[in-house]
Write a protein that holds these residues in place. Structure first.
Motif, PDB file in Angstrom:
ATOM      1  N   PRO A  31      50.624  39.289  40.427  1.00 28.96           N
ATOM      2  CA  PRO A  31      50.003  40.367  41.203  1.00 28.96           C
ATOM      3  C   PRO A  31      48.714  39.913  41.883  1.00 28.96           C
ATOM      4  O   PRO A  31      47.976  39.077  41.348  1.00 28.96           O
ATOM      5  CB  PRO A  31      49.721  41.445  40.150  1.00 28.96           C
ATOM      6  N   GLU A  32      48.475  40.466  43.047  1.00 29.92           N
ATOM      7  CA  GLU A  32      47.252  40.154  43.793  1.00 29.92           C
ATOM      8  C   GLU A  32      46.167  41.159  43.431  1.00 29.92           C
ATOM      9  O   GLU A  32      46.384  42.367  43.464  1.00 29.92           O
ATOM     10  CB  GLU A  32      47.525  40.212  45.297  1.00 29.92           C
ATOM     11  N   ARG A  33      44.999  40.645  43.086  1.00 33.24           N
ATOM     12  CA  ARG A  33      43.886  41.522  42.726  1.00 33.24           C
ATOM     13  C   ARG A  33      43.334  42.194  43.983  1.00 33.24           C
ATOM     14  O   ARG A  33      43.254  41.583  45.049  1.00 33.24           O
ATOM     15  CB  ARG A  33      42.784  40.723  42.030  1.00 33.24           C
ATOM     16  N   ASP A  34      42.970  43.463  43.850  1.00 32.46           N
ATOM     17  CA  ASP A  34      42.418  44.222  44.975  1.00 32.46           C
ATOM     18  C   ASP A  34      40.959  43.841  45.190  1.00 32.46           C
ATOM     19  O   ASP A  34      40.076  44.265  44.434  1.00 32.46           O
ATOM     20  CB  ASP A  34      42.513  45.729  44.702  1.00 32.46           C
ATOM     21  N   LEU A  47      31.021  39.686  52.524  1.00 31.00           N
ATOM     22  CA  LEU A  47      30.777  40.312  51.232  1.00 31.00           C
ATOM     23  C   LEU A  47      32.120  40.658  50.601  1.00 31.00           C
ATOM     24  O   LEU A  47      33.108  40.896  51.298  1.00 31.00           O
ATOM     25  CB  LEU A  47      29.941  41.581  51.396  1.00 31.00           C
ATOM     26  N   THR A  48      32.161  40.680  49.297  1.00 24.27           N
ATOM     27  CA  THR A  48      33.393  41.052  48.606  1.00 24.27           C
ATOM     28  C   THR A  48      33.112  42.178  47.631  1.00 24.27           C
ATOM     29  O   THR A  48      32.025  42.258  47.041  1.00 24.27           O
ATOM     30  CB  THR A  48      33.992  39.860  47.832  1.00 24.27           C
ATOM     31  N   ARG A  49      34.116  43.036  47.495  1.00 15.86           N
ATOM     32  CA  ARG A  49      34.035  44.124  46.523  1.00 15.86           C
ATOM     33  C   ARG A  49      35.300  44.095  45.678  1.00 15.86           C
ATOM     34  O   ARG A  49      36.396  44.335  46.183  1.00 15.86           O
ATOM     35  CB  ARG A  49      33.894  45.470  47.231  1.00 15.86           C
ATOM     36  N   ASP A  50      35.136  43.759  44.419  1.00 11.75           N
ATOM     37  CA  ASP A  50      36.266  43.695  43.497  1.00 11.75           C
ATOM     38  C   ASP A  50      36.525  45.091  42.943  1.00 11.75           C
ATOM     39  O   ASP A  50      35.686  45.660  42.239  1.00 11.75           O
ATOM     40  CB  ASP A  50      35.952  42.716  42.362  1.00 11.75           C
ATOM     41  N   LEU A  51      37.695  45.660  43.258  1.00 11.50           N
ATOM     42  CA  LEU A  51      38.020  47.016  42.820  1.00 11.50           C
ATOM     43  C   LEU A  51      38.526  47.058  41.382  1.00 11.50           C
ATOM     44  O   LEU A  51      38.689  48.138  40.812  1.00 11.50           O
ATOM     45  CB  LEU A  51      39.068  47.629  43.755  1.00 11.50           C
ATOM     46  N   GLY A  52      38.801  45.881  40.815  1.00 10.32           N
ATOM     47  CA  GLY A  52      39.248  45.834  39.425  1.00 10.32           C
ATOM     48  C   GLY A  52      40.686  46.256  39.212  1.00 10.32           C
ATOM     49  O   GLY A  52      41.106  46.493  38.077  1.00 10.32           O
TER      50      GLY A  52
END
Length: 239
Positions: A31-34, A47-52
């Motif tokens: 699976p690809e992380r959002d 910038l990156t935002r990791d939605l978890g």
């Protein structure tokens, strides 16, 4: 063709019930992380935002079918199995029977290619939730007193919890409080659907707090109030 390999989906075994041969075992989907990528003018890089969270995974499987008696009826049965009413959305592989994927959608080639008079082939792509789930994780864990349960999976799970008791109750999972009001016999908290209910009655307004998750490893569960027992279907899942 792998005559000894099959899948189980929608209450049927692809080989035993439909006489479908699978060309090769599907690869292991990852699976690809959002992660949101945000570009800003005048800034080097993004910038990156990791939605978890993780995106759904496609599982393509190619089938061959042979029927010397009535290939037309076999094709009709296959189409009904894959794109008709789906009663059971678990996708199970015969070489990994204790784990399953949760199927959201099935897409089949626009046509089943016909080879000779009695044979055909096609590919079905099963769009699944990002995780595999263990059969063991569907078993109910019963607690009659506060304690700990161990998440055997490789990611946090979203449990189904039934609280038996009366009145106002507080459940504490890993330090997070969930306040339940006016319980009459029992209340069910479903972290997958994000609903609290009893029978067909929605009780979201009787719950204060976030829907619980079970972290990898040890999880502490305590409570206060008039509680008889707590039952948990943990839904252990694996990346």
């Amino acid at each position: 063709m792998l005559n000894w390999y099959s899948i189980f989906f929608n209450n049927k075994d692809s080989l035993r019930d439909l006489n479908l041969n699978i060309e090769q075992r599907p690869n292991f989907p990852v699976p690809e992380r959002d992660i949101r990528i945000i570009d800003i003018d005048g800034r080097n890089g993004s910038l990156t935002r990791d939605l978890g969270t993780y995106k759904d995974i496609p599982v393509p499987i190619s089938f061959n079918l042979v029927d010397r008696n009535d290939i037309h009826q076999t094709v009709r049965n296959v189409k009904r199995w894959l794109i008709g009413n789906i009663d059971n959305r678990e996708l199970i592989q015969s070489d990994d029977p204790d784990y399953f994927y949760k199927v959201k959608q099935v897409k089949v080639d626009k046509e089943i290619e016909r080879m000779l008079w009695v044979a055909g082939k096609f590919t079905a792509t099963f769009l699944c939730a990002p995780f595999q789930y263990s059969r063991k994780g569907q078993n109910t864990i019963s607690l009659r007193k506060p304690g700990e349960i161990y998440n055997e999976g490789t990611f946090q799970s979203e449990p189904l919890i039934t609280i038996y008791g009366m009145g106002n109750i507080t459940i504490v999972i890993n330090g997070s409080l969930i306040n339940l009001k006016n319980i009459d016999e029992y209340m069910i908290i479903d972290s997958v659907s994000k609903d609290a209910y009893k029978d067909s009655i929605n009780m979201n307004n009787s719950m204060i707090g976030a829907f619980p998750i079970l972290q990898e490893g040890v999880n502490s569960i305590t409570w206060s109030g008039n509680v008889d027992s707590v039952e948990i279907v943990p839904n252990w899942c694996y990346l």
